[in-house]
Design an enzyme around this catalytic site. Structure first.
Site, short mmCIF file in Angstrom:
data_model
loop_
_atom_site.label_atom_id
_atom_site.label_comp_id
_atom_site.label_asym_id
_atom_site.label_seq_id
_atom_site.Cartn_x
_atom_site.Cartn_y
_atom_site.Cartn_z
CG ASN A 150 -0.22 -0.12 2.51
OD1 ASN A 150 0.44 -1.14 2.75
ND2 ASN A 150 -0.30 0.89 3.35
CB CYS A 326 11.79 14.34 9.16
SG CYS A 326 12.96 13.37 10.09
N1 PLP Z 1 -4.33 -3.47 4.42
C1 PLP Z 1 -3.91 -2.59 3.52
C2 PLP Z 1 -2.88 -3.00 2.51
C3 PLP Z 1 -4.42 -1.29 3.52
O1 PLP Z 1 -3.98 -0.41 2.62
C4 PLP Z 1 -5.39 -0.95 4.48
C5 PLP Z 1 -5.92 0.42 4.54
O2 PLP Z 1 -5.22 1.36 4.83
C6 PLP Z 1 -5.81 -1.91 5.40
C7 PLP Z 1 -5.26 -3.17 5.34
C8 PLP Z 1 -6.84 -1.62 6.44
O3 PLP Z 1 -8.11 -1.62 5.87
P1 PLP Z 1 -9.41 -1.10 6.65
O4 PLP Z 1 -9.39 0.38 6.54
O5 PLP Z 1 -10.56 -1.70 5.91
O6 PLP Z 1 -9.34 -1.61 8.03
#
Ligand code: PLP
Length: 377
Positions: A150, A326
């Site tokens: 992500n 930072c």
């Molecule tokens: N996993 C990943 C890769 C994410 O990008 C996110 C969201 O930020 C999550 C899990 C968490 O998801 P949720 O907001 O549905 O709890």
């Protein structure tokens, strides 16, 4: 210029058709799907229609889709239940996972579950040779490796990891939050045991998601207190959220080709323009190996320009995400980039730009213009 939203990996705008569908369900189907009278039955139809639609889009069976409040919940459930109920003795994962995976794993590590974190190279890729070396002993193992990171967009090959897990009888869980709704899935043919999704990442509502739990996996209940979701997750289902999620996923797949092509063009455009204005810009993660909707770049800015970068972009109405150290008052580097980059690189500002089908080239150009102003100010 209007505000510019380039933070679609954090969350996305809800499509108008989704809002319409959710509103309709709230107005017309307020029944409890567990009730046997007509109000309940009609709510149940909404629930099961949504499940059917999601299962069909991913080529899963309906019994494999379990609704949850989102991906954090689903990830926690799968990891913890695999240890508690499926007698997992070892978890193999990586330190670049989302905290919704990493933190539950670290908790289990404190409880004496063996945990191995695979090495990550400077491009954010995980060492799969190391995975195979570890799997050879066939200890009862859960492998948890995310599909699309992500922060960097680095893609891990689900088929390759899944095949290794199958070969050595390990269970395979993948956090697929960033790719569900953005590429096609055929879960009958993908060697995964568990994946998770979150509706707000694909232009659906917040607070709802689902877990795909492969048939016969014998995962136990997450919550007790009712028969909902086959007894695996008790609690009255939020059917307006679930209907909204199904609608959002349907629209994501109806429009997939056109929208993903558009996003690919946007990303290529952004990268080219960034290079023109900042010849020393670097991509975090090998650009060719990153997912089309994410671009994480290291900007060649001096240290004093780093601290307030996100704040200054925000003052110009531009939303992107923090990449590294930072920035915006935080002194902690991103745990993902910390695994990939040198100390020197971590001092430079990195930003994550994440695109949606609604972004325009002009928005990208404006963001770059503002970045240049900040650099030269
Ligand atoms: N996993 C990943 C890769 C994410 O990008 C996110 C969201 O930020 C999550 C899990 C968490 O998801 P949720 O907001 O549905 O709890």
């Amino acid at each position: 210029m209007n505000k510019i939203y380039l933070d679609n990996a954090s969350t996305t705008a809800i499509r108008p058709e989704v809002i319409q569908e959710m509103t309709r369900v709230m107005q017309e189907d307020f029944g409890n799907p567990s009730s046997t009278h007509s109000f309940g039955r009609s709510a149940k139809v909404v629930l099961e229609t949504a499940r059917k639609s999601i299962a069909k889009l991913l080529n899963a069976t309906t019994s494999e889709i379990i609704f949850t409040s989102g991906a954090t919940e689903a990830n926690n459930w799968i990891i913890s239940n695999a240890v508690n109920k499926l007698h997992i003795k070892r978890i193999i994962s990586s330190k670049v996972e989302h905290h919704a995976v990493l933190y539950p794993i670290l908790e289990w590590q404190k409880e004496d579950v063996e945990v191995s974190f695979l090495s990550v190279d400077s491009n954010g890729c995980i060492d799969l040779n190391e995975l195979e070396t570890l799997l050879v002993d066939e200890k009862p193992t859960l492998v948890s490796l995310m599909h699309v990171n992500n922060e960097t967009g680095v893609v891990m090959n689900l088929n390759t990891v899944g095949a290794l897990c199958k070969k050595y009888n390990a269970l395979f869980h993948s956090d697929t939050v960033q790719s569900i709704g953005k590429q096609t899935f055929n879960l009958q043919e993908t060697p995964v045991d568990f994946i998770v999704a979150s509706a707000h990442k694909f232009n659906g509502p917040k607070g709802v998601g689902f877990a795909y739990v492969k048939k016969n996996s014998r995962l136990g209940a997450m919550l007790l207190g009712g028969e909902q979701e086959k007894g695996l997750r008790a609690g009255t289902e939020a059917i307006h959220q679930i209907a909204g999620m199904a609608k959002a996923l349907e629209l994501a797949y109806v429009n997939l080709e056109a929208e993903s092509n558009r996003i690919k063009e946007l990303k290529a455009f952004a990268w080219n323009e960034l290079q023109k204005v900042f010849p020393l810009v670097k991509s975090n993660g090998n650009l060719e190996e990153t997912f089309h909707s994410l671009l994480n770049v290291q900007l060649p800015f001096s240290a004093e320009k780093t601290a307030m970068l996100l704040f200054e972009l925000d003052m110009h109405g531009i939303a992107v995400s923090r990449g590294s150290a930072c920035q915006s008052g935080t002194t902690k580097p991103s745990h993902v980039l910390a695994e990939m980059l040198s100390m020197g690189e971590l001092q430079k500002p990195s930003i994550r730009i994440s695109f949606s089908y609604a972004n325009t080239n002009d928005e990208v150009l404006h963001m770059i213009k503002v970045l240049k102003e900040i650099e030269t100010k």
